[in-house]
Motif scaffolding. Structure first.
Motif, PDB file in Angstrom:
ATOM      1  N   GLY A 105     -38.302 -98.688 -15.966  1.00 15.16           N
ATOM      2  CA  GLY A 105     -39.012 -98.925 -14.557  1.00 15.16           C
ATOM      3  C   GLY A 105     -38.209 -98.159 -13.587  1.00 15.16           C
ATOM      4  O   GLY A 105     -37.635 -97.009 -13.806  1.00 15.16           O
ATOM      5  N   SER A 149     -41.255-100.677 -17.160  1.00 13.19           N
ATOM      6  CA  SER A 149     -42.739-100.448 -16.944  1.00 13.19           C
ATOM      7  C   SER A 149     -43.673-100.644 -17.851  1.00 13.19           C
ATOM      8  O   SER A 149     -43.278-100.398 -19.197  1.00 13.19           O
ATOM      9  CB  SER A 149     -42.885 -98.672 -16.493  1.00 13.19           C
ATOM     10  OG  SER A 149     -42.493 -98.104 -17.571  1.00 13.19           O
ATOM     11  N   TYR A 167     -44.976-103.641 -13.874  1.00 10.84           N
ATOM     12  CA  TYR A 167     -43.476-103.576 -14.128  1.00 10.84           C
ATOM     13  C   TYR A 167     -43.283-105.079 -14.393  1.00 10.84           C
ATOM     14  O   TYR A 167     -43.695-106.040 -14.015  1.00 10.84           O
ATOM     15  CB  TYR A 167     -42.720-103.231 -12.928  1.00 10.84           C
ATOM     16  CG  TYR A 167     -43.099-101.668 -12.519  1.00 10.84           C
ATOM     17  CD1 TYR A 167     -42.423-100.735 -13.086  1.00 10.84           C
ATOM     18  CD2 TYR A 167     -44.201-101.669 -11.580  1.00 10.84           C
ATOM     19  CE1 TYR A 167     -42.683 -99.418 -12.831  1.00 10.84           C
ATOM     20  CE2 TYR A 167     -44.517-100.279 -11.109  1.00 10.84           C
ATOM     21  CZ  TYR A 167     -43.666 -99.172 -11.589  1.00 10.84           C
ATOM     22  OH  TYR A 167     -44.034 -97.736 -11.291  1.00 10.84           O
TER      23      TYR A 167
END
Length: 459
Positions: free
Chosen positions: A389, A396, A410
């Motif tokens: 992420g 993500s 996310y």
């Protein structure tokens, strides 16, 4: 040690870009940091017609410049006055690009440190509604005679420059004229803090004009480095000059990785349709696969041009792509080819076989068409792409449903995912198109370890 001197320059031209226009008048005022010590001003024969719109603005017409020297004849004098001095102008990149270009055409290779009085005024006297020369002169009570003529504007700029030097208690001007100063590169209307706030992370950036409308959207692996690249170099084409002048602010959104930045860029361009984004617009689909039922009860499949008032089963960027899909469906589901309409690649007109003898059973035929459509819509993969992420506290996710991009988002690292379908809950829906889906499938093929299909569990 020689005292720093400044060449305050203003020009009038036949148009707005150095590559296709010419100087019609130039004024150069030499300033030693305290006083004006020299001055040069002349009309210039541009060796081309002056447009009516320029005459209306400046008052300079073809007759006035007919017997004036051409730029080649004054290039030695111009170079002499500019050499070893800081080039100062209001919206400096405009004047600098013209002078540099015409000196180069005259056979001189010249560069100089630059100072923009727009940018300097924004730093030293912030808070004005407008920093155009005319508005600043009103706000600061600076006399401005013969506006839009080189001599009048240069005189006013020289007074403005003297006052900025006087008011500059924090040494902004000295910092701005250093060769390494970013103010040498930034567009005149862009606040430096907008650039300074850019992180060195993947993401999407937005350029805004004076009325806060998005004029450009871009993606980057490194936001600061990519945005800086827009401002480097000395290209003189009109698009670049207009583009830089129109940039008044920047915002950005950090993404977890380059793919997410690219997808966000595509969706934002589709949504906002910014003036200066051109490259991705060519990927818009132009054709669609449609289904309809004729009066005789038979269902038809047709490849046609996209119509915003009519929904299609699938869309394509080319006639050939749609034709291949339609032919594949007719073969796989044994659909009578006479009930398919194609587009002629050469002219885009519909054509079909009109032989209506020996028609198949209508119920069986319609069932085969329904099966083909159901296969096309529902027999495509559903999967997620999971990566790192934006921070170490999240992952993500990109969600693909039945072969189509659904959205992305996310997932907090402390959330345990036991069923892949739960990933969809963390994906923000976005509008998709064929180009986006091509990007995702190409990425998934190259990075299979980051792809998770139905019924897989994440650890």
């Amino acid at each position: 040690m020689k005292k720093q001197e400044y060449a305050i320059v203003d020009i009038e031209t036949t148009g707005g870009n150095a590559s296709g226009s010419r100087i019609t008048e130039i004024a150069i005022i030499i300033h030693d940091g305290e006083n004006v010590i020299d001055r040069y001003e002349t009309l210039v024969n541009p060796e081309k017609e002056i447009p009516i719109s320029i005459f209306a603005l400046t008052g300079i017409n073809n007759e006035m410049v007919r017997n004036a020297p051409i730029f080649d004849d004054i290039s030695d004098k111009v170079l002499e006055m500019l050499t070893d001095r800081v080039f100062v102008a209001h919206n400096v990149n405009f004047d600098y690009s013209f002078v540099r270009h015409q000196l180069e055409q005259a056979g001189f290779k010249w560069t100089a440190r630059k100072l923009c009085t727009v940018r300097a005024a924004r730093k030293i006297r912030p808070g004005f509604a407008s920093y155009s020369l005319g508005k600043l002169c009103i706000s600061l009570d600076i006399p401005l005679e013969n506006q839009h003529r080189a001599g009048g504007d240069a005189d006013a700029t020289a007074i403005l420059f003297s006052r900025l030097l006087e008011w500059d208690d924090e040494g902004h001007i000295e910092k701005m004229i250093k060769n390494t100063s970013q103010d040498q590169r930034l567009p005149p209307n862009l606040p430096p803090e907008d650039f300074n706030n850019l992180p060195e992370k993947p993401g999407v950036y937005y350029f805004y004009n004076e009325v806060k409308k998005v004029i450009y959207v871009g993606k980057a692996i490194n936001l600061k480095k990519r945005v800086a690249s827009h401002f480097s170099g000395h290209k003189i084409n009109p698009q670049r000059q207009h583009f830089l002048r129109d940039i008044h602010s920047i915002s950005f959104e950090v993404c977890g990785n380059e793919l997410m930045a690219l997808l966000l860029e595509c969706t934002e361009i589709k949504h906002l349709w910014p003036t200066y984004n051109r490259a991705l617009k060519r990927f818009e689909p132009k054709f669609g696969l449609y289904q309809y039922e004729a009066r005789n009860g038979y269902k038809y499949l047709a490849l046609g041009k996209l119509n915003k008032f009519q929904s299609c089963i699938e869309h394509f960027s080319s006639i050939n792509e749609g034709t291949n899909i339609l032919r594949s469906l007719t073969e796989q589901f044994e659909i009578d080819y006479r009930f398919c309409k194609y587009l002629r690649p050469e002219d885009g007109e519909l054509f079909q076989n009109n032989d209506i003898k020996d028609l198949p059973d209508v119920s069986h035929h319609n069932e085969q068409v329904d099966n083909a459509i159901d296969f096309l819509l529902n027999n495509r993969p559903t999967f997620a792409i999971i990566e790192k992420g934006r921070t170490s506290h999240e992952r993500s996710c990109i969600w693909i449903e039945n072969g189509h991009f659904y959205g992305m988002g996310y997932i907090p690292l402390d959330v345990a995912i036991t069923d892949l379908l739960e990933v969809k809950n963390y994906a923000t829906p976005y509008k998709s198109n064929q180009y986006i889906e091509q990007l995702i499938f190409a990425y998934a093929e190259k990075n299979p370890r980051k792809v998770f299909f139905n019924k897989q569990f994440l650890k």
